[in-house]
Design a protein around this motif. Structure first.
Motif, mmCIF file in Angstrom:
data_model
loop_
_atom_site.group_PDB
_atom_site.id
_atom_site.type_symbol
_atom_site.label_atom_id
_atom_site.label_comp_id
_atom_site.label_asym_id
_atom_site.label_seq_id
_atom_site.Cartn_x
_atom_site.Cartn_y
_atom_site.Cartn_z
ATOM 1 N N ILE A 99 102.695 57.538 8.315
ATOM 2 C CA ILE A 99 103.475 57.915 7.121
ATOM 3 C C ILE A 99 104.444 56.781 6.771
ATOM 4 O O ILE A 99 104.584 56.388 5.617
ATOM 5 N N MET A 100 105.087 56.231 7.803
ATOM 6 C CA MET A 100 106.038 55.128 7.582
ATOM 7 C C MET A 100 105.315 53.929 6.956
ATOM 8 O O MET A 100 105.784 53.357 5.968
ATOM 9 N N ASP A 101 104.156 53.576 7.509
ATOM 10 C CA ASP A 101 103.423 52.411 7.006
ATOM 11 C C ASP A 101 102.949 52.624 5.569
ATOM 12 O O ASP A 101 103.032 51.722 4.745
ATOM 13 N N ARG A 102 102.458 53.840 5.287
ATOM 14 C CA ARG A 102 101.984 54.132 3.924
ATOM 15 C C ARG A 102 103.126 54.052 2.933
ATOM 16 O O ARG A 102 103.003 53.494 1.856
ATOM 17 N N ASP A 103 104.274 54.616 3.323
ATOM 18 C CA ASP A 103 105.418 54.670 2.413
ATOM 19 C C ASP A 103 106.003 53.280 2.171
ATOM 20 O O ASP A 103 106.547 52.999 1.111
ATOM 21 N N LYS A 105 104.422 50.423 1.997
ATOM 22 C CA LYS A 105 103.586 49.518 1.186
ATOM 23 C C LYS A 105 104.106 49.424 -0.252
ATOM 24 O O LYS A 105 104.321 50.427 -0.903
ATOM 25 N N GLY A 106 104.297 48.218 -0.693
ATOM 26 C CA GLY A 106 104.679 47.999 -2.088
ATOM 27 C C GLY A 106 106.152 48.267 -2.364
ATOM 28 O O GLY A 106 106.585 48.190 -3.508
ATOM 29 N N ARG A 107 106.935 48.587 -1.347
ATOM 30 C CA ARG A 107 108.364 48.842 -1.587
ATOM 31 C C ARG A 107 109.182 47.668 -1.104
ATOM 32 O O ARG A 107 108.995 47.174 -0.001
ATOM 33 N N LYS A 108 110.153 47.245 -1.929
ATOM 34 C CA LYS A 108 111.005 46.112 -1.515
ATOM 35 C C LYS A 108 112.202 46.600 -0.714
ATOM 36 O O LYS A 108 112.819 45.840 0.009
ATOM 37 N N ASP A 109 112.553 47.896 -0.891
ATOM 38 C CA ASP A 109 113.762 48.413 -0.246
ATOM 39 C C ASP A 109 113.454 49.150 1.064
ATOM 40 O O ASP A 109 114.279 49.903 1.562
ATOM 41 N N ALA A 110 112.237 48.932 1.620
ATOM 42 C CA ALA A 110 111.875 49.635 2.854
ATOM 43 C C ALA A 110 112.806 49.203 3.988
ATOM 44 O O ALA A 110 113.207 48.037 4.065
ATOM 45 N N GLU A 111 113.163 50.157 4.844
ATOM 46 C CA GLU A 111 114.035 49.839 5.979
ATOM 47 C C GLU A 111 113.348 50.315 7.250
ATOM 48 O O GLU A 111 113.582 51.417 7.722
ATOM 49 N N LEU A 183 116.756 60.834 6.298
ATOM 50 C CA LEU A 183 116.454 61.889 7.271
ATOM 51 C C LEU A 183 115.947 63.136 6.536
ATOM 52 O O LEU A 183 114.987 63.777 6.977
ATOM 53 N N ASP A 184 116.569 63.445 5.401
ATOM 54 C CA ASP A 184 116.139 64.595 4.603
ATOM 55 C C ASP A 184 114.663 64.424 4.202
ATOM 56 O O ASP A 184 113.860 65.338 4.314
ATOM 57 N N TRP A 185 114.301 63.229 3.778
ATOM 58 C CA TRP A 185 112.911 62.916 3.399
ATOM 59 C C TRP A 185 111.992 63.083 4.614
ATOM 60 O O TRP A 185 110.944 63.711 4.546
ATOM 61 N N TRP A 186 112.431 62.545 5.738
ATOM 62 C CA TRP A 186 111.612 62.611 6.952
ATOM 63 C C TRP A 186 111.447 64.037 7.474
ATOM 64 O O TRP A 186 110.397 64.385 8.027
ATOM 65 N N LEU A 187 112.452 64.871 7.306
ATOM 66 C CA LEU A 187 112.340 66.257 7.793
ATOM 67 C C LEU A 187 111.194 66.973 7.075
ATOM 68 O O LEU A 187 110.454 67.754 7.688
ATOM 69 N N ASP A 188 111.028 66.696 5.783
ATOM 70 C CA ASP A 188 109.895 67.298 5.051
ATOM 71 C C ASP A 188 108.564 66.730 5.533
ATOM 72 O O ASP A 188 107.597 67.448 5.726
ATOM 73 N N ARG A 189 108.513 65.411 5.716
ATOM 74 C CA ARG A 189 107.248 64.786 6.153
ATOM 75 C C ARG A 189 106.856 65.301 7.547
ATOM 76 O O ARG A 189 105.710 65.590 7.831
ATOM 77 N N GLU A 190 107.839 65.401 8.433
ATOM 78 C CA GLU A 190 107.569 65.854 9.807
ATOM 79 C C GLU A 190 107.040 67.282 9.789
ATOM 80 O O GLU A 190 106.107 67.629 10.524
ATOM 81 N N ALA A 191 107.650 68.131 8.950
ATOM 82 C CA ALA A 191 107.225 69.545 8.881
ATOM 83 C C ALA A 191 105.780 69.635 8.387
ATOM 84 O O ALA A 191 104.967 70.389 8.937
ATOM 85 N N GLU A 192 105.448 68.836 7.363
ATOM 86 C CA GLU A 192 104.055 68.846 6.855
ATOM 87 C C GLU A 192 103.095 68.412 7.946
ATOM 88 O O GLU A 192 102.037 68.994 8.149
ATOM 89 N N LEU A 193 103.477 67.338 8.650
ATOM 90 C CA LEU A 193 102.582 66.791 9.672
ATOM 91 C C LEU A 193 102.362 67.777 10.817
ATOM 92 O O LEU A 193 101.218 68.068 11.183
#
Ligand SMILES: [Fe+2]
Ligand SMILES: [Fe+2]
Length: 204
Positions: A99-103, A105-111, A183-193
């Motif tokens: 999920i991290m790698d997909r997200d 891609k193509g983003r300049k502000d990735a951390e 973290l808010d974004w990740w909590l949703d991704r983790e729940a889906e996964l």
């Protein structure tokens, strides 16, 4: 009432523990590998904090605790007469990294460091939630209803809660106000996964 260290958005149903305990030898073997990987992951994060005494000490303590868990899971297995099996991999941890790698891609502000710290925090929080369920279910299991083992499970659960908060605090110290929305974004991704993964004799 049990409260996980992070506000996880998909509660694991209690029958999950019954399914996980169908093959206790496989479960402990998988968990031993998880503890080993948790130690390695804490050590590898050291490279991201040169000159940061607090972060370095926290990560060193974390790695030491995970290595201690690894040894003690191995010792518990030996006591039960069980052998370490080959590592079957961990679709949950792998899924979070994908999920991290997909997200990214193509983003300049990735951390990536922020994501790695939050992923580590989520894995620890989910482990803590599930260790708690296993602890409840283990008393119904002839071989695992063992005072020493139950005390160890309880200790693991408390430790992993501390690790979840430790990784989150490292993320907050380094990234400040950018931590909470991610973290808010990740909590949703983790729940889906986690809801999409099949139950097996493993913590994840
Ligand atoms: Fe651990
Ligand atoms: Fe941990």
């Amino acid at each position: 009432m049990f409260k996980p260290p992070l506000p996880l958005r998909a509660e694991t149903p209690a029958p999950w523990a019954e399914a996980a305990l169908r093959d206790p030898e496989g479960l402990l073997s998988d968990h031993a590998h998880c503890e080993k990987k948790a130690a390695l992951s804490a050590l590898s994060l050291l490279h991201a904090f040169p000159g940061d005494a607090r972060a370095t000490t926290l990560l060193a303590r974390l790695a030491e605790e995970e290595l201690n868990h690894f040894r003690r899971v191995l010792e518990a297995m030996a006591r039960f007469g069980w052998a370490l099996r080959p590592d079957r991999g961990n679709a949950y941890a792998q899924g979070l990294l994908e999920i991290m790698d997909r997200d990214r891609k193509g983003r300049k502000d990735a951390e990536p460091l922020l994501d790695r710290l939050l992923i580590a925090s989520l894995i620890e929080a989910r482990s803590c939630e599930r260790l708690h369920l296993l602890e409840q279910a283990a008393t119904e299991h002839a071989q695992l209803d063992d005072a020493e083992w139950l005390a160890f499970l309880f200790e693991l659960e408390r430790c992993e809660a501390g690790h979840a908060l430790g990784y989150r605090s490292l993320a907050e110290d380094r990234f400040g106000a950018r931590m909470a929305p991610r973290l808010d974004w990740w909590l949703d991704r983790e729940a889906e996964l986690i809801q999409g993964l099949p139950w097996r004799s493993a913590v994840h």
